[in-house]
Write a protein that holds these residues in place. Structure first.
Motif, PDB file in Angstrom:
ATOM      1  N   ASP A 124     -45.046   2.242   0.247  1.00 27.51           N
ATOM      2  CA  ASP A 124     -43.805   2.957   0.535  1.00 27.51           C
ATOM      3  C   ASP A 124     -44.123   4.453   0.548  1.00 27.51           C
ATOM      4  N   VAL A 125     -43.992   5.110   1.701  1.00 27.35           N
ATOM      5  CA  VAL A 125     -44.348   6.527   1.786  1.00 27.35           C
ATOM      6  C   VAL A 125     -43.448   7.406   0.921  1.00 27.35           C
ATOM      7  N   ARG A 126     -42.315   6.866   0.477  1.00 29.71           N
ATOM      8  CA  ARG A 126     -41.419   7.644  -0.375  1.00 29.71           C
ATOM      9  C   ARG A 126     -41.869   7.640  -1.832  1.00 29.71           C
ATOM     10  N   ALA A 127     -42.861   6.826  -2.178  1.00 24.34           N
ATOM     11  CA  ALA A 127     -43.268   6.647  -3.571  1.00 24.34           C
ATOM     12  C   ALA A 127     -44.222   7.717  -4.093  1.00 24.34           C
ATOM     13  N   GLN A 128     -44.694   8.619  -3.234  1.00 23.87           N
ATOM     14  CA  GLN A 128     -45.619   9.659  -3.683  1.00 23.87           C
ATOM     15  C   GLN A 128     -45.529  10.862  -2.768  1.00 23.87           C
ATOM     16  N   VAL A 129     -46.075  11.989  -3.209  1.00 22.48           N
ATOM     17  CA  VAL A 129     -46.165  13.186  -2.376  1.00 22.48           C
ATOM     18  C   VAL A 129     -47.536  13.140  -1.707  1.00 22.48           C
TER      19      VAL A 129
END
Length: 84
Positions: A13-18
């Protein structure tokens, strides 16, 4: 690409990390651009799905409006952690 069964929110999930702009994979670039699901990578039935972040050159973060498919939830469980 066909719809995928959603997996638990995790490193896919690209939203799970910077993310580091220099190290982005082609698939991550598609997800950040809203052309594929931020969670599973599907390109079907996309809808607004919140934001993902990359490091900016000045040390801050750049927000990307991402999308999720109809099979994935809009809110990732880590969203509150990213905003702190």
């Amino acid at each position: 690409m066909s719809a995928k069964t959603p997996a638990p929110t995790g490193p896919d999930d690209v939203r799970a990390q910077v993310h580091d702009l220099i190290a982005l994979t082609p698939e991550t670039r598609l997800r950040l651009a809203g052309l594929a699901c931020a969670r599973c990578g599907s390109t079907e039935s996309l809808r607004p799905g919140g934001h993902a972040y990359t490091h900016s050159p000045d040390g801050g973060r750049l927000g990307w409006a991402v999308k999720v498919c109809a099979n994935c939830p809009v809110r990732p469980s880590q969203e509150g952690e990213l905003r702190s």
